[in-house]
Design an enzyme around this catalytic site. Structure first.
Site, PDB file in Angstrom:
ATOM      1  N   ASP A 223      34.316  43.159  38.917  1.00  0.00           N
ATOM      2  CA  ASP A 223      33.764  42.195  37.859  1.00  0.00           C
ATOM      3  C   ASP A 223      32.638  41.700  38.420  1.00  0.00           C
ATOM      4  O   ASP A 223      31.440  41.743  37.612  1.00  0.00           O
ATOM      5  CB  ASP A 223      35.098  41.222  37.236  1.00  0.00           C
ATOM      6  CG  ASP A 223      35.454  40.482  38.670  1.00  0.00           C
ATOM      7  OD1 ASP A 223      35.076  40.671  39.680  1.00  0.00           O
ATOM      8  OD2 ASP A 223      36.310  39.825  38.453  1.00  0.00           O
TER       9      ASP A 223
ATOM     10  N   ASP B  22      29.986  38.597  44.847  1.00  0.00           N
ATOM     11  CA  ASP B  22      29.276  37.363  45.100  1.00  0.00           C
ATOM     12  C   ASP B  22      29.014  37.346  46.597  1.00  0.00           C
ATOM     13  O   ASP B  22      27.985  37.947  46.789  1.00  0.00           O
ATOM     14  CB  ASP B  22      30.598  36.231  44.730  1.00  0.00           C
ATOM     15  CG  ASP B  22      30.103  34.906  45.233  1.00  0.00           C
ATOM     16  OD1 ASP B  22      28.690  34.642  44.947  1.00  0.00           O
ATOM     17  OD2 ASP B  22      30.904  33.888  45.352  1.00  0.00           O
TER      18      ASP B  22
HETATM   19  P1  IMP Z   1      33.335  38.047  46.724  1.00  0.00           P
HETATM   20  O1  IMP Z   1      34.432  38.483  47.604  1.00  0.00           O
HETATM   21  O2  IMP Z   1      32.809  36.759  47.460  1.00  0.00           O
HETATM   22  O3  IMP Z   1      32.222  38.881  46.735  1.00  0.00           O
HETATM   23  O4  IMP Z   1      34.111  37.595  45.496  1.00  0.00           O
HETATM   24  C1  IMP Z   1      34.444  38.324  44.621  1.00  0.00           C
HETATM   25  C2  IMP Z   1      35.514  37.990  44.005  1.00  0.00           C
HETATM   26  O5  IMP Z   1      35.624  36.483  43.702  1.00  0.00           O
HETATM   27  C3  IMP Z   1      35.637  38.458  42.523  1.00  0.00           C
HETATM   28  O6  IMP Z   1      36.412  39.774  42.561  1.00  0.00           O
HETATM   29  C4  IMP Z   1      36.208  37.527  41.527  1.00  0.00           C
HETATM   30  O7  IMP Z   1      37.288  37.686  41.369  1.00  0.00           O
HETATM   31  C5  IMP Z   1      35.895  36.234  42.096  1.00  0.00           C
HETATM   32  N1  IMP Z   1      34.626  35.290  41.634  1.00  0.00           N
HETATM   33  C6  IMP Z   1      33.510  35.074  42.380  1.00  0.00           C
HETATM   34  N2  IMP Z   1      32.584  34.588  41.397  1.00  0.00           N
HETATM   35  C7  IMP Z   1      33.293  34.406  40.430  1.00  0.00           C
HETATM   36  C8  IMP Z   1      32.940  33.699  39.117  1.00  0.00           C
HETATM   37  O8  IMP Z   1      31.962  33.068  39.095  1.00  0.00           O
HETATM   38  N3  IMP Z   1      33.984  33.657  38.149  1.00  0.00           N
HETATM   39  C9  IMP Z   1      35.042  34.160  38.387  1.00  0.00           C
HETATM   40  N4  IMP Z   1      35.503  34.850  39.380  1.00  0.00           N
HETATM   41  C10 IMP Z   1      34.510  35.004  40.649  1.00  0.00           C
HETATM   42 MG    MG Z   2      38.209  39.627  40.973  1.00  0.00          MG
END
Ligand code: IMP
Ligand code: MG
Length: 179
Positions: free
Chosen positions: A102, A105
């Site tokens: 989705d 981040d």
């Molecule tokens: P990362 O590991 O920091 O890249 O985070 C990715 C995961 O965090 C995604 O798969 C989402 O489930 C969750 N996530 C990050 N940002 C958001 C947001 O703005 N809204 C909802 N879920 C988020």
């Molecule tokens: Mg997720």
């Protein structure tokens, strides 16, 4: 002092309205169909956030394509360490795998899963993400298919949640937390 529940403000103006999501998902489906026309394709969608995007993307793909799901939950307090709570049903060895997420981040979750999938010896492995929020990136990842780059705002809708809510919104909007 008694702590108040956080106040949630859902923006009235969608960041990405439904029609733009539809347009972009259909473009991505076209690109993917052209790129994988010869090899066959297996989508691996990350539950739960990617399920709405993956369902629409699959329908925008015009070549034979399989789909499987992997569910994860993050370990509290350990950024980037995720636990697989439901593994794939099928082997991906020798297959052309496109991981569908989705939002990217920090990149830690996708990086962890890509490394995990790579060890299963797919013929190829690439990443498709609906949203890319580069502001907080820790690990640089090649996103082969990217829907939208978004600013440093928390978003919900179209599968993305805040505490398991808002996944059902048909558009992406911002959620502001706090008073
Ligand atoms: P990362 O590991 O920091 O890249 O985070 C990715 C995961 O965090 C995604 O798969 C989402 O489930 C969750 N996530 C990050 N940002 C958001 C947001 O703005 N809204 C909802 N879920 C988020
Ligand atoms: Mg997720």
């Amino acid at each position: 002092m008694k702590s108040l529940p956080p106040h949630e403000t859902l923006s009235e103006n969608p960041l990405i309205p439904q029609n733009r999501l539809q347009e972009r998902v259909s473009e991505l489906g076209g690109e993917i169909s052209a790129d994988y026309v010869d090899g066959g394709l297996m989508l691996v969608a990350i539950l739960r956030g990617a399920f709405v995007f993956a369902a629409d993307l699959l329908r925008a793909i015009t070549i034979p394509a399989a789909i499987d799901f992997i569910a994860i939950s993050s370990y509290a307090g350990q950024a980037g360490v995720v636990r697989i709570t439901k593994d794939l049903e099928e082997s991906i060895a020798g297959r052309h795998v496109l991981m569908v997420e989705d939002i990217i981040d920090t990149g830690l979750t996708a990086n962890y899963l890509l490394e995990n999938l790579k060890r299963r010896n797919p013929a190829s492995l690439a990443l498709c993400a609906l949203l890319d929020r580069p502001a907080r990136r820790i690990i640089d990842l090649p996103i082969a298919y990217r829907g939208f780059e978004i600013p440093d705002l928390f978003v919900v809708g179209y599968g993305l949640d805040y505490q398991q809510r808002y996944r059902n919104l048909p558009y992406i909007t911002t959620l502001r937390l706090g008073q």
